[in-house]
Each structure stands twice: as structure tokens, then as C-alpha cells.
Design a protein around this motif. Structure first.
Motif, PDB file in Angstrom:
ATOM      1  N   VAL C 117      -7.157  -4.453   8.450  1.00 30.13           N
ATOM      2  CA  VAL C 117      -7.764  -5.596   7.761  1.00 30.13           C
ATOM      3  C   VAL C 117      -6.892  -6.040   6.582  1.00 30.13           C
ATOM      4  CG1 VAL C 117      -9.737  -6.284   6.337  1.00 30.13           C
ATOM      5  CG2 VAL C 117     -10.109  -5.054   8.459  1.00 30.13           C
ATOM      6  N   ASP C 118      -6.211  -5.080   5.951  1.00 28.25           N
ATOM      7  CA  ASP C 118      -5.410  -5.419   4.775  1.00 28.25           C
ATOM      8  C   ASP C 118      -4.019  -5.954   5.120  1.00 28.25           C
ATOM      9  OD1 ASP C 118      -7.240  -4.934   2.812  1.00 28.25           O
ATOM     10  OD2 ASP C 118      -6.796  -2.794   2.722  1.00 28.25           O
ATOM     11  N   LEU C 119      -3.738  -6.068   6.414  1.00 27.10           N
ATOM     12  CA  LEU C 119      -2.423  -6.540   6.832  1.00 27.10           C
ATOM     13  C   LEU C 119      -2.010  -7.846   6.135  1.00 27.10           C
ATOM     14  CD1 LEU C 119      -0.367  -5.325   8.723  1.00 27.10           C
ATOM     15  CD2 LEU C 119      -1.219  -6.781  10.533  1.00 27.10           C
ATOM     16  N   PRO C 120      -2.884  -8.860   6.093  1.00 25.91           N
ATOM     17  CA  PRO C 120      -2.486 -10.109   5.426  1.00 25.91           C
ATOM     18  C   PRO C 120      -2.170  -9.929   3.935  1.00 25.91           C
ATOM     19  CG  PRO C 120      -4.391 -10.484   6.822  1.00 25.91           C
ATOM     20  CD  PRO C 120      -4.187  -9.004   6.767  1.00 25.91           C
ATOM     21  N   ALA C 122      -0.650  -7.193   2.821  1.00 26.15           N
ATOM     22  CA  ALA C 122       0.607  -6.446   2.738  1.00 26.15           C
ATOM     23  C   ALA C 122       1.784  -7.224   3.314  1.00 26.15           C
ATOM     24  CB  ALA C 122       0.465  -5.108   3.477  1.00 26.15           C
ATOM     25  N   LEU C 123       1.513  -8.033   4.337  1.00 22.76           N
ATOM     26  CA  LEU C 123       2.600  -8.739   5.002  1.00 22.76           C
ATOM     27  C   LEU C 123       3.039  -9.929   4.146  1.00 22.76           C
ATOM     28  CD1 LEU C 123       3.974  -8.325   7.766  1.00 22.76           C
ATOM     29  CD2 LEU C 123       2.532 -10.154   8.649  1.00 22.76           C
ATOM     30  N   PRO C 124       4.322 -10.005   3.792  1.00 25.28           N
ATOM     31  CA  PRO C 124       4.773 -11.144   2.984  1.00 25.28           C
ATOM     32  C   PRO C 124       4.432 -12.466   3.675  1.00 25.28           C
ATOM     33  CG  PRO C 124       6.462  -9.464   3.047  1.00 25.28           C
ATOM     34  CD  PRO C 124       5.382  -9.018   3.986  1.00 25.28           C
ATOM     35  N   THR C 125       4.074 -13.451   2.880  1.00 23.17           N
ATOM     36  CA  THR C 125       3.543 -14.686   3.464  1.00 23.17           C
ATOM     37  C   THR C 125       4.569 -15.375   4.353  1.00 23.17           C
ATOM     38  OG1 THR C 125       4.163 -15.856   1.470  1.00 23.17           O
ATOM     39  CG2 THR C 125       1.892 -15.090   1.632  1.00 23.17           C
ATOM     40  N   PHE C 166      -6.254 -16.445   8.518  1.00 22.58           N
ATOM     41  CA  PHE C 166      -5.470 -15.208   8.489  1.00 22.58           C
ATOM     42  C   PHE C 166      -5.405 -14.632   7.080  1.00 22.58           C
ATOM     43  CE2 PHE C 166      -1.350 -13.119   7.848  1.00 22.58           C
ATOM     44  CZ  PHE C 166      -1.354 -12.173   8.852  1.00 22.58           C
TER      45      PHE C 166
END
Lengths: 327, 292, 294
Positions: C117-120, C122-125, C166
Motif C-alpha cells: 500500500v505504501d508503494l506510491p 516510496a516510489l519516486p513520482t 495511484f
């Protein structure tokens, strides 16, 4: 919040600070430790003025209510903390620290627990570690904030007795805070009763129980009933009948008499100060407790071992065998 | 009597009184898993799939370019300045806010949180307005030959701004939960304030600190909008990894773009894994006991 | 006998204590830590934001209005705010389902799904942006399927919507999740013993206390969507009047050295962000009063 108060603590004594919650007893303890600063007033340690002294230099041992053990350190490291925190010049040798930690572990009967962590201990064991940690720095005065507050009843009793033993063995000047009357009366050499930031009375447990200095102290130390009475010729009379209670000097006219349950006795109506109907009666820990309902509906608690012979609904008289009147 | 006390046989598939039946349950789990899989995990998968779509050699080619290396160097440099800065700030802010009582605390916390509610582009813009050629200090800076915008200082400032709250907002509630009694105990035992901080406070907040530094670092290395505004996009000089990815992508050099992006995706994965491990193992040592 | 200890001689509280900024405490280091933190805050956050406010007030209300009513700006603002409202709504609905499933049910892989769930976050925009663009492009993995249905996602407002859902989803999940976890199961059991059906228990007992958290999550996702840049611009197509978002317009104005125009758009966006923040605070204040927690 504390009001003007002055309290003398004697060397080597075990003093209980007793009061309801919010009475300022913890604040007083923290002021003595140097954790809180008084707006005015002084703190003296054996004649030395400690008022301006930072907490580090007061040489107090403080046991916090919830122990405040260092979670990430072993029991041994917790106890050694104060020694290790000293400047190099004043710090004992490693071996010496180890020896002292060992002695203290023996004292608190936790030998072999040095490598455990606080989370692996029971509440009572943590309490003892907190005490050892405070004793390790050889404090001038040991301060305990509600030392048994977070423990269950049986552990409380054992620890109380044990604390008294330790005190008798070490002669350490000790002040502890409690809201539990039994605890204060059982444990202390002297008791100081605090209420709303004021020091109400200081004395031995017997003194404060036999001669409470105020209604507040009296009520705080146990159940009592309040009776309208008349002071006349040095004695207190209730409903025209004389009681054994002495009136305060010079008091004449209406007074309030406070009577403990065990100062009431069930008697025949013609010899009674008060009267009513037995409502219920039960035995608890060797005492016979009887509830008597007065005509006005007020329920009086009586402790009288002979009272058991009266069945509920039976009309009885009550004789007052003692009591307290305040000027 | 026998009616009341006769044993009740519970049918295995009966809908429990306080939950959903197995059918509804399976449906909801299915929706959640499929939705998250398609929506969140697939893009991550796509990054690696695209990066390796022409084989490992094409992938490695992306890193044979000097511009890629200078972007990596710049990103590491920026993070190496911004993260420690916010770490020290976060400790100072949380110490003063959590261990002391003073008025206006919640306003202060709101102000510290402010950068999180500002658009990344605006975060960059405010530094352009200050240090740009037509900005407030632009003339003065030009006269003295100091370059802030379109250079390392501007990128660092914008990065510090967008990552400003990370450490403080984790440590403030954590220290508030822990209270001050352990520090007070240390002081009564004769420890100095500094000694108490090193031996008591720091060990107590270490997992929370690591947690917040992890998140702060991920954002610092991955920040795009704010950095894009202040960087000037000078190839080999002021392009961070995300900016380099953008340029490659806009040049239709997809494999290289995704190859470089895979570095950041890997960082995100590592961050996520470490973060989850911290949450599972040390929930009690993080603010609010972050157990999920 | 030598009195070892403490005559706490006399008065410990004067009638009117002198006013102090902070309550006295034995813990050291307030001056240093507070001073340092305030200096950082002032230099890094407050001063630059004040610069923006100064620039905007230089334009005046009429100047800002003039920029806002420019057709291209107006349409960009409409696109940013309109689509992020819809996206926040979608994120809240799915977020609630996800949060419910993650807290209420035990199933294999739950912890991994939870971490994902926390991927967005952590993942750079920018990485998310190009990944979404490649997936939803007409020749992409998902885009190709959608194209068969006659739907084009990438380079249209739908693409903006997808990117905003997202990045907004973690906010929607993480604000609701702890509250679902805290629901007292006995309350549900009480409702059931009182004869309520499961549906009635859900709608009348379980859901009402969660509304503030759902609203907060919605507001956070909305605010994030409005300001988002990196994950949107690659998938949006950036067609003026169709799929050009407000943050991109700020970047364009800056590249044209139109600082005033950029500042005006930024001010409008900040203004609306602050209103959102205010709304969140009001929701939480209301929740505290009504339910006793946030």
C-alpha cells in the motif's frame, strides 16, 4: 501546587507522605529531588542549602512510580548507570562497580538476573531493580513515588515488608509517597498528611490516628460518622446524654463529633446516644460490621463484635465510646 | 431446562455474528488484492520489465554514459546533505516540543508539517522567487557571483524543503509517548544532560530515527517536481537521477530511462522492505506503535 | 542528631507566579534545541513561503484574478481540482475496502499486500509517472486491453485520474486503517445481541465513527492530487485546455520567466490547499468532540 509548608525529615527515618491524589505529595517529592523548582522556599540537606543545587548534585535516589527503567539496558547496566555516569576521577574501577552491582542484586534478591532486560521482569522485580539503581549511588535520601502503586495486592504486601526490612538494615533516610492509608501507617516511622498542597499533620502512625489534627486528616484515615453534639462542662453530650469524649478547652455550645465505626457499640435503647434499625450485618476479616439505619434514613457503619445477635429489622440503640471534636 | 441447555450445533458455514460470511469475505479480499496488484504493483513490475526488455547489455548501456554517473553522484551528494540536515533539525525540534511545555506548540507542529501540503512544483517555485535572476535576492547574488539556482545549493534547498517534516513528525509523537521520566531518572543518578541524551534518549528513539531517515532518504533521492524547477536541467551538471530519467524518456530512449529508473525503484523496494521490517519487529519503538 | 534531610522550609508557591514562556523543567537543552529548530524552520520554510506571499501581494487581488481568468489557466485549474476530486473519491472508496480487508481478515500474503500500500509513497513520482505512462499507453500492457474496449487512458484526462488515484490511495488507506483496527468488537457483538442484522450493524454502528477518518483521507488524497506533478505529466499528454494540469502551467510560466504568473497560480493552489487543511482540522475537531478521538 503547593502552599507554604515546612517539613523536617530526621536522619535514618522512613517517612510516609500520605494524601489523596492531587494533594501535591508527588510535587513535594520532586521539589526535594530537584526535579521541580519551588517558586519560593528552601530545601536543606543536613544544614546544607540544596535549593539551587541541580538535580545531578543533590545525591538523591529517586524511584519513579512507573520505575523509568532504561528499557534498552540490562538490569546490571541499569543499576550501574549512576556510577558509570560519574566523571572519570570519581568513577569506581570496573571491578568495583561490578562488585557493587552484585551486592545490590543480592540485596534485592535478584542475583543472577543481571543480564536480563526490564521487559523480561515482573512488576515487582522491576520495582526492586529501580530501588537498587537508586541505592547504587549511595544517596543522602531515598525518594519513592507511589512505590507499590502499579503492583497487585499480594506483591504489594510482600514488597512492603521487604522495603521495611531493607530500611532497617541500611538505615537509609527514606521518604515515600502514597495515597494508601494502610500502606503509610504500616510502613512509616512518621507520616506526613498532605491535602490540597497543605501539610495537615506530621506524626507517628499512632499519633495521627489517635489525635488527628483536622477533619481532613480524620476523614482521610478512615470511615467516620458525623454527629451533632453539645460541648458542656468539658464533656461532649449527644441528645442530652454524656459521652466519654472531652470537649476542646473553652468550647461551649454546638460542636461536631466524629465517630469511628469501632467507637460505636450496639446497646439497649435506654442507654443509647443514637438509635435505628439494623439493616444488614456481615463479617469481614474478623470484624463484625453492622449497618444501622437512622430514622432520617442515614446509614451508620458500626463495628461491634457482639452486634451479630441482632437480626436485620431489629431496632437498636448505639452508644458512643469515643470520638473527635475539632475546635 | 433441557431445551435451554441442549448443546447448540454450529453449522460450519454460518455467517458469524460480527463478521462477513466467507463469500463476502473472499470477494472483498479478491477485490483488494487484484486492485492493489493491478494498480500499485504492476507499475513497479513494469519498470523492471521495460528496463530489461532488450536484454542485460542494453540495460547496462544506460550506465556506461557519463551523464548517468554524474546524475547518480549528484543525487547521492544532495541526499548526503539534506538527510543529515533534517535529522539534526528533527531531533532538535522534537526535543524542544516533546520534552517541554510551552504555548503555541500545535501551531509550531503545523508549520513544520507545512511542506507536506505544498505542491512540489510550488516548493521549487518559492526558491526561484527568492534566488532567481528576477527574484528577491537575485540581483545581490549575481553582483557577488553566488550561484544558488540551477546549481547544487538550490537543489539541496528544495530537497530539504520537501523532506523537512519527515524526521520531526516521527520523533515528536514518539518522544511525547515516551515522556521524560527516563531522562529524569538519569539526571537523579547524576548524569549530565548530554550524557542522558546519548545513553538514554538516543537509544530509545533509535528505531524511530532509522525509520524516519529511511523515508526521508527515499524522498530526497526521488524528489522530482521541486528539483526540476530549481535545477535548470543542465546535463551532466544539475540533473539528479529522476531528472535524468525524465530526459531519457522524453528522448524516447525508453530502455535507458527505465534502466536508470530501476535504480530508484530498487531503492523504493529496499525502503519498503526495511520499513515493513521495522514496523513488524519494533512497532513498540515507533510513533503510535505503527503495527499494520 | 544530625538532620540529614530536608526541611522544605516554607513557601513553595507565591500568590502570582511570574509568567514564563515555558514551564520550568529539569530537562536541559530547551534554549539550544528550540532556537536551532526555529532558525531552521524560519530559513527553510517560512522565509521562502513569505517570499511567495510577498510576490503575490505585489500582484494584488486583481492581478491574481487576471491570471486566474486567463482561459488556459482557468482550464488547468479546473482540470487539476476537478479530476483530483474524482480521484480522491475513488481512492477513498477503494481505500476503505483495502483498509477493511487488511485489518479484518487474515489471509496468506496479507503482510505483503499491506506493505505494498505504501508503494506510491516510496516510489519516486517520476518513476511512477513513466511506469504508468508505459502501462496505459495504447500499446502498453493495460492500455492495449482498454483500447479493445475503445477506451484511451494515456494522454487524456483519464490518465490524470489514474495517476491521481495511484498517489492518493495510501492516504485513504492509512488514515482509515488504524481506526478500523480500534473498533471494539464488543460493540458489534452488542449490536448483534440486540437483534440488529449485519447490514444494520455496519451502517448504524460500525461506519458512523469512521466517517471523519474517511473524510480526512479524502481531503489528504485530494490535496496531494492537486499538487502532484511527477507522476502525472508523463501520462497526461499535457494538451492545453484538455489535459494540462496547474502545476505544469507553473513550470511553463517559469520557463517563460513569467514569475508573476507562476506566483499567482501557486498562490491560488496554496490558498485552496490551506482551505483543505483547514477543513481537515475542522473535521478532526468535530470528530474529537463527537467521538472522542481523531
Amino acid at each position: 501546587m503547593l502552599h507554604d509548608l515546612s517539613l523536617d525529615v530526621r536522619a535514618g527515618e522512613l517517612l510516609g507522605l500520605l494524601g489523596p491524589s492531587g494533594s501535591g505529595k508527588t510535587t513535594l517529592l520532586r521539589v526535594i529531588a530537584g526535579l521541580d523548582a519551588p517558586d519560593r522556599g528552601r530545601i536543606l540537606f543536613g544544614g546544607d542549602d540544596a535549593t539551587g543545587l541541580p538535580v545531578q548534585e543533590r545525591a538523591v535516589g529517586f524511584v519513579f512510580q512507573h520505575y523509568a527503567l532504561f528499557k534498552h539496558m540490562s538490569v546490571a547496566d541499569n543499576i550501574a548507570y549512576g556510577l558509570n555516569a560519574r566523571r572519570r576521577a570519581d568513577r569506581p574501577e570496573k571491578a568495583e562497580i561490578k562488585r557493587r552491582v552484585g551486592d545490590l542484586l543480592d540485596l534485592i534478591r535478584l542475583s543472577g538476573f543481571g543480564d536480563r532486560y526490564p521487559s523480561q521482569l515482573s512488576g515487582g522485580q522491576r520495582q526492586r531493580v529501580a530501588l537498587a539503581r537508586a541505592l547504587a549511588v549511595e544517596p543522602r535520601v531515598l525518594l519513592l513515588d507511589e512505590p507499590f502503586g502499579a503492583l497487585d495486592a499480594q506483591v504489594r504486601k510482600d514488597l512492603r515488608r521487604w522495603l521495611r526490612e531493607i530500611h532497617d538494615r541500611t538505615g537509609q533516610t527514606t521518604i515515600f509517597v502514597t495515597h494508601d492509608q494502610d500502606e503509610a501507617l504500616e510502613l512509616s516511622d512518621r507520616v506526613a498528611v498532605l491535602d490540597r498542597g497543605r501539610l495537615e499533620q506530621v506524626g507517628t502512625p499512632d499519633e495521627v490516628q489517635e489525635n488527628p489534627s483536622s477533619v481532613t486528616v480524620l476523614k482521610f484515615l478512615g470511615d467516620s460518622i458525623e454527629v451533632e453534639a453539645l460541648a458542656d462542662g468539658g464533656r461532649v453530650r449527644v441528645r442530652g446524654r454524656e459521652t466519654p469524649v472531652r470537649a476542646p478547652d473553652g468550647a461551649i455550645g454546638p460542636v461536631r463529633l466524629y465517630v469511628r465505626p469501632w467507637q460505636l457499640q450496639l446497646v439497649d435503647l435506654d442507654a443509647a446516644h443514637l438509635s435505628g434499625v439494623v439493616r444488614s450485618s456481615y463479617r469481614s476479616q474478623g470484624r463484625q460490621r453492622i449497618e444501622v439505619e437512622e430514622a432520617g434514613g442515614r446509614v451508620l457503619a458500626v463495628e461491634d463484635f457482639d452486634g451479630a445477635r441482632y437480626a436485620p429489622g431489629h431496632p437498636v440503640g448505639l452508644r458512643i465510646n469515643g470520638g473527635y471534636v475539632f475546635a | 431446562m433441557s431445551e435451554i441447555f441442549s448443546p447448540v450445533s454450529v453449522p460450519a458455514a454460518a455467517a458469524p455474528a460480527t463478521g462477513e460470511g466467507p463469500g463476502v469475505r473472499a470477494l472483498l479480499i479478491g477485490i483488494a488484492v487484484v486492485f492493489l496488484g493491478l494498480f500499485l504493483v504492476l507499475p513497479l513490475f513494469a519498470v523492471f520489465a521495460q528496463a530489461f526488455s532488450r536484454g542485460i547489455d542494453a540495460y547496462l548501456d544506460a550506465f556506461r554514459e557519463p551523464d548517468a554517473w554524474s546524475a547518480i553522484r549528484l543525487t547521492l551528494t544532495v541526499a548526503a546533505i539534506a538527510v543529515p540536515f533534517n535529522l539534526v533539525f528533527g531531533i532538535a525540534a522534537s526535543w524542544s516540543i516533546a520534552k517541554f511545555e510551552f504555548p503555541g506548540k500545535s501551531l509550531l507542529i503545523t508549520l513544520i508539517d507545512l511542506p507536506f501540503s505544498v505542491s512540489p512544483v510550488v516548493s521549487g517555485l518559492i526558491y526561484v522567487l527568492l534566488f532567481g535572476s528576477q527574484g528577491l535576492f537575485g540581483g545581490w547574488l549575481q553582483a557577488h557571483g553566488i550561484q544558488i539556482l540551477f546549481a547544487l545549493p538550490g537543489i539541496v534547498l528544495a530537497t530539504i524543503f520537501v523532506t523537512f517534516p519527515f524526521v520531526a513528525r516521527e520523533l515528536i509523537p514518539l518522544m511525547q509517548e515516551q515522556g521524560s521520566s527516563e531522562e529524569e531518572a538519569a539526571l537523579t543518578l547524576g548524569a549530565s544532560g548530554l550524557h542522558a541524551f546519548w545513553t538514554v534518549t538516543l537509544p530509545n528513539i533509535r528505531w524511530g530515527l532509522l525509520y524516519s531517515v529511511l523515508l526521508c532518504n527515499a524522498r530526497a533521492m526521488g524528489e522530482f517536481g521541486a528539483v526540476s524547477v530549481v535545477s535548470g536541467h543542465i546535463r551532466g551538471l544539475t540533473n539528479t537521477i529522476p531528472l535524468h530519467v525524465e530526459i531519457l524518456y522524453n528522448e524516447y530512449n525508453f530502455v535507458a530511462a527505465f534502466a536508470v529508473a530501476s535504480l530508484l525503484a530498487a531503492l523504493a523496494l529496499v525502503t519498503l522492505v526495511l520499513k515493513s521490517v521495522l514496523e513488524w519487529r519494533y512497532a513498540g519503538d515507533l510513533a503510535g506503535g505503527r503495527a499494520h | 542528631m544530625a538532620a540529614t534531610s530536608s526541611p522544605a522550609a516554607g513557601p513553595l508557591a507565591p500568590p502570582r507566579p511570574p509568567w514564563r514562556f515555558r514551564r520550568p523543567s529539569v530537562i536541559p537543552g530547551f534554549g539550544l534545541s528550540f532556537g536551532y529548530a526555529m532558525t531552521c524552520l524560519a530559513l527553510v520554510v517560512l522565509l521562502p513561503l513569505a517570499g511567495l506571499v510577498a510576490k503575490a501581494s505585489g500582484l494584488g487581488l486583481s492581478g491574481i484574478w487576471h491570471v486566474a481568468t486567463d482561459p488556459r489557466v482557468a482550464s488547468a485549474l479546473r482540470i487539476s481540482f476537478g479530476i483530483s476530486l474524482l480521484a480522491a473519491l475513488a481512492a477513498s472508496v477503494f481505500g476503505f475496502v483495502v483498509a477493511w480487508v487488511l485489518t479484518r481478515y487474515r489471509f496468506p500474503g496479507r503482510k505483503i499486500v499491506d506493505a505494498a500500500v505504501d508503494l506510491p509513497f516510496a516510489l519516486p513520482t517520476a518513476v511512477a509517472g513513466i511506469a504508468l505512462a508505459s502501462l496505459y499507453a495504447p500499446d502498453g500492457l493495460v492500455g492495449a486491453q482498454l483500447a479493445k474496449l475503445g477506451i484511451q487512458a494515456a494522454y487524456t484526462p483519464l490518465g490524470i485520474f489514474i495517476a491521481m488515484v495511484f498517489i492518493g490511495l495510501p492516504f485513504a488507506v492509512r488514515t482509515v486503517q488504524p481506526l478500523i483496527a480500534e473498533i471494539d468488537r464488543e460493540v458489534e457483538e452488542a449490536s448483534a445481541t440486540l437483534g440488529a442484522s449485519r447490514a444494520a450493524t455496519l451502517t448504524r454502528v460500525v461506519l458512523p465513527p469512521l466517517i471523519p477518518a474517511v473524510l480526512t483521507g479524502f481531503a489528504l488524497a485530494f490535496a496531494r492530487g492537486v499538487g502532484e506533478y511527477g507522476s502525472i505529466i508523463f501520462i497526461a499528454g499535457n494538451l492545453p485546455y484538455v489535459s494540462e494540469i496547474a502545476p505544469l502551467l507553473i513550470v511553463i510560466k517559469l520557463s517563460e520567466f513569467d514569475y508573476g504568473g507562476a506566483a499567482a497560480i501557486a498562490t491560488i493552489m496554496l490558498g485552496i490547499s490551506f482551505l483543505t487543511l483547514l477543513a481537515i482540522n475542522l473535521i478532526q475537531a468535530w470528530s474529537r468532540r463527537r467521538f472522542g478521538y481523531v
